[in-house]
Design an enzyme around this catalytic site. Sequence first.
Site, PDB file in Angstrom:
ATOM      1  N   CYS A  79       6.264 -68.593  16.501  1.00 15.32           N
ATOM      2  CA  CYS A  79       7.723 -68.509  16.568  1.00 15.32           C
ATOM      3  C   CYS A  79       8.200 -68.120  17.974  1.00 15.32           C
ATOM      4  O   CYS A  79       8.145 -68.932  18.882  1.00 15.32           O
ATOM      5  CB  CYS A  79       8.248 -67.540  15.509  1.00 15.32           C
ATOM      6  SG  CYS A  79      10.010 -67.733  15.182  1.00 15.32           S
ATOM      7  N   HIS A 167       5.888 -69.444  10.418  1.00 15.63           N
ATOM      8  CA  HIS A 167       5.102 -68.209  10.280  1.00 15.63           C
ATOM      9  C   HIS A 167       3.952 -68.407   9.297  1.00 15.63           C
ATOM     10  O   HIS A 167       4.140 -68.345   8.074  1.00 15.63           O
ATOM     11  CB  HIS A 167       6.000 -67.062   9.800  1.00 15.63           C
ATOM     12  CG  HIS A 167       6.991 -66.606  10.816  1.00 15.63           C
ATOM     13  ND1 HIS A 167       6.726 -65.587  11.703  1.00 15.63           N
ATOM     14  CD2 HIS A 167       8.233 -67.058  11.112  1.00 15.63           C
ATOM     15  CE1 HIS A 167       7.781 -65.409  12.485  1.00 15.63           C
ATOM     16  NE2 HIS A 167       8.707 -66.296  12.144  1.00 15.63           N
ATOM     17  N   GLU A 169       1.638 -66.353   8.691  1.00 13.94           N
ATOM     18  CA  GLU A 169       1.192 -65.068   8.171  1.00 13.94           C
ATOM     19  C   GLU A 169       1.861 -64.673   6.863  1.00 13.94           C
ATOM     20  O   GLU A 169       1.359 -63.798   6.141  1.00 13.94           O
ATOM     21  CB  GLU A 169       1.397 -63.956   9.213  1.00 13.94           C
ATOM     22  CG  GLU A 169       2.847 -63.582   9.513  1.00 13.94           C
ATOM     23  CD  GLU A 169       3.496 -64.420  10.593  1.00 13.94           C
ATOM     24  OE1 GLU A 169       4.450 -63.940  11.217  1.00 13.94           O
ATOM     25  OE2 GLU A 169       3.044 -65.569  10.814  1.00 13.94           O
ATOM     26  N   SER A 221      -3.762 -33.721   0.373  1.00  7.64           N
ATOM     27  CA  SER A 221      -2.502 -33.882  -0.342  1.00  7.64           C
ATOM     28  C   SER A 221      -2.696 -34.374  -1.769  1.00  7.64           C
ATOM     29  O   SER A 221      -1.757 -34.362  -2.558  1.00  7.64           O
ATOM     30  CB  SER A 221      -1.610 -34.885   0.394  1.00  7.64           C
ATOM     31  OG  SER A 221      -2.175 -36.188   0.320  1.00  7.64           O
ATOM     32  N   GLY A 222      -3.909 -34.826  -2.102  1.00 11.18           N
ATOM     33  CA  GLY A 222      -4.148 -35.456  -3.386  1.00 11.18           C
ATOM     34  C   GLY A 222      -3.996 -36.962  -3.330  1.00 11.18           C
ATOM     35  O   GLY A 222      -4.314 -37.659  -4.279  1.00 11.18           O
ATOM     36  N   GLY A 223      -3.504 -37.477  -2.184  1.00 13.38           N
ATOM     37  CA  GLY A 223      -3.299 -38.908  -2.023  1.00 13.38           C
ATOM     38  C   GLY A 223      -4.535 -39.629  -1.528  1.00 13.38           C
ATOM     39  O   GLY A 223      -5.567 -39.021  -1.215  1.00 13.38           O
ATOM     40  N   VAL A 224      -4.419 -40.938  -1.417  1.00 12.90           N
ATOM     41  CA  VAL A 224      -5.549 -41.785  -1.037  1.00 12.90           C
ATOM     42  C   VAL A 224      -6.013 -41.494   0.390  1.00 12.90           C
ATOM     43  O   VAL A 224      -7.214 -41.302   0.643  1.00 12.90           O
ATOM     44  CB  VAL A 224      -5.165 -43.277  -1.156  1.00 12.90           C
ATOM     45  CG1 VAL A 224      -6.322 -44.161  -0.708  1.00 12.90           C
ATOM     46  CG2 VAL A 224      -4.762 -43.623  -2.576  1.00 12.90           C
ATOM     47  N   ASP A 225      -5.077 -41.458   1.336  1.00  9.58           N
ATOM     48  CA  ASP A 225      -5.442 -41.398   2.751  1.00  9.58           C
ATOM     49  C   ASP A 225      -6.203 -40.117   3.104  1.00  9.58           C
ATOM     50  O   ASP A 225      -7.282 -40.169   3.701  1.00  9.58           O
ATOM     51  CB  ASP A 225      -4.193 -41.529   3.630  1.00  9.58           C
ATOM     52  CG  ASP A 225      -3.429 -42.811   3.358  1.00  9.58           C
ATOM     53  OD1 ASP A 225      -4.052 -43.781   2.895  1.00  9.58           O
ATOM     54  OD2 ASP A 225      -2.212 -42.844   3.610  1.00  9.58           O
ATOM     55  N   SER A 226      -5.642 -38.965   2.756  1.00 13.70           N
ATOM     56  CA  SER A 226      -6.316 -37.710   3.114  1.00 13.70           C
ATOM     57  C   SER A 226      -7.631 -37.563   2.360  1.00 13.70           C
ATOM     58  O   SER A 226      -8.599 -37.009   2.887  1.00 13.70           O
ATOM     59  CB  SER A 226      -5.403 -36.509   2.841  1.00 13.70           C
ATOM     60  OG  SER A 226      -5.149 -36.353   1.462  1.00 13.70           O
TER      61      SER A 226
END
Length: 509
Positions: A79, A167, A169, A221-226
């Site tokens: 683009c 695009h 993507e 934190s209990g989340g996925v990332d940490s």
Amino acid sequence: MQNKVLIVDFGSQYTQLIARRIRELFIYCEISPFNNIPKDLDQFKAVVLSGSPFSVNQKDSPIINLESILGKKPVLAICYGAQLIAKSLNGNVENSNSREYGRAKLSFIDSNCKLFKNINIDNQVWMSHGDTITSLPNDSKLIASTGSVVNAAYSIESLSLYALQFHPEVFHTENGFKIFENFFINELKFIKEWNPESFIDRTVDDLKKKLMDDKVILGLSGGVDSSVAAVLLDKAIGKNLHCVFVNNGLLRKNEYDEVLRQYVGMGLNVKGVDSSDLFLNELKGITDPEKKRKTIGNMFVEVFEEESKKIENAKWLAQGTIYPDIIESISVKGPSATIKSHHNVGGLPEKMNLKVVEPLKMLFKDEVRKIGKSLNMSEDILNRHPFPGPGLGIRILGEVDSESVRLIQEADKIYIDGLKKWNLYDKIWQAGSILLPVKSVGVMGDERTYERCVALRAVVSTDGMTADWYEFPNNFLKEVSNNIINKVSGINRVVYDISSKPPATIEWE
């Protein structure tokens, strides 16, 4: 020359999608804003130029030194990138009546073009541009057209360049992934080596070398990332990793005890800190959403800092920062105005003279989950919906007190348990309950009630940037509503939020 791709970002809303598609080919790529391109381009085997909200004919439109790239690296220009090259090489770009936005069909494809191998005429593509290329640049060849845009794609063989005005993507371009595969795998012979197993081995090895015998503090934190960051660090340094899990009193019902048990069961060196009363006392009388966020964030920093002081000679602070957070902080538009208080623990590294380690900083959320799966982590953690750092504090509209926390925890548990019972939880990006600051009249038995109202929220999304509300079966909503009203004393009305993002946001505050 290494096996990786540089994506030059001119500010397109789709730039992250380019990276995701390339990584789906198991090829490593990095995004850099046009005004901060790495000086050492030898480390990249190919370059992608992104789209942009700008016109190449605007006075302040973003530009780069194309001479440092063209003819030196294979290029895929999308683009704005295609238009920028056309204009720079004596082509012509105009704002014309041939503007296309949305779906279009390819009416012509050069059958000899390697980029379009196994792609046919009438293939659907996604256009999003006001300008159009009205004459092609020097030494170029037309390789695709649509019904209303003649120069939909061109190539310059001498420069190893392909340029597209559509695009590839985005999901709406049929066979867009195939175009990336044709370019990177079939033509450039990239090696498929970006996979969870290689990432884990490389990251654990790098962490061992970087951290050696140093102590590291990580706020879970209990989340996925940490959680994934913690497991990677544990594999590298074991008991030198000190995890702190703070209960701010604004977690879901029973979440603190359940998640803490999970962490201990995973063998992590973790300490739970129940500071519920401290947070609730600080929030008394506060109703402004931003003030609530800041109060919760500041309290988290205070509690975390106090606990961290008990860990002698700690040298590092670990964070579960992921790639979208990094991209946002160095984006074309500049650093984000609002930092996630729980992600960057508000200046804590500087206050405590700690260095920061971020083992996931080059990963997208879906990649983090794949890493966690390869680490044999619990599906309960990996598939957990995103949950805001301030927790239920921003899902209670108005003042936060112990009674409002009780109401929202009880209602939310019924809602989430219902999603799991109906096998809907994993189909949804994020779900939660919001306690509204209003009361309404109701009738229960022969008695008149005047109680609170709860709004249910559920959205589907790929990255949280845009989201659509989830269309539940009527019987599910009927069951959840009945259960909440009958079992949670203090709530007599349930509504369902059918707003998409944009224009609404996922959270209400």
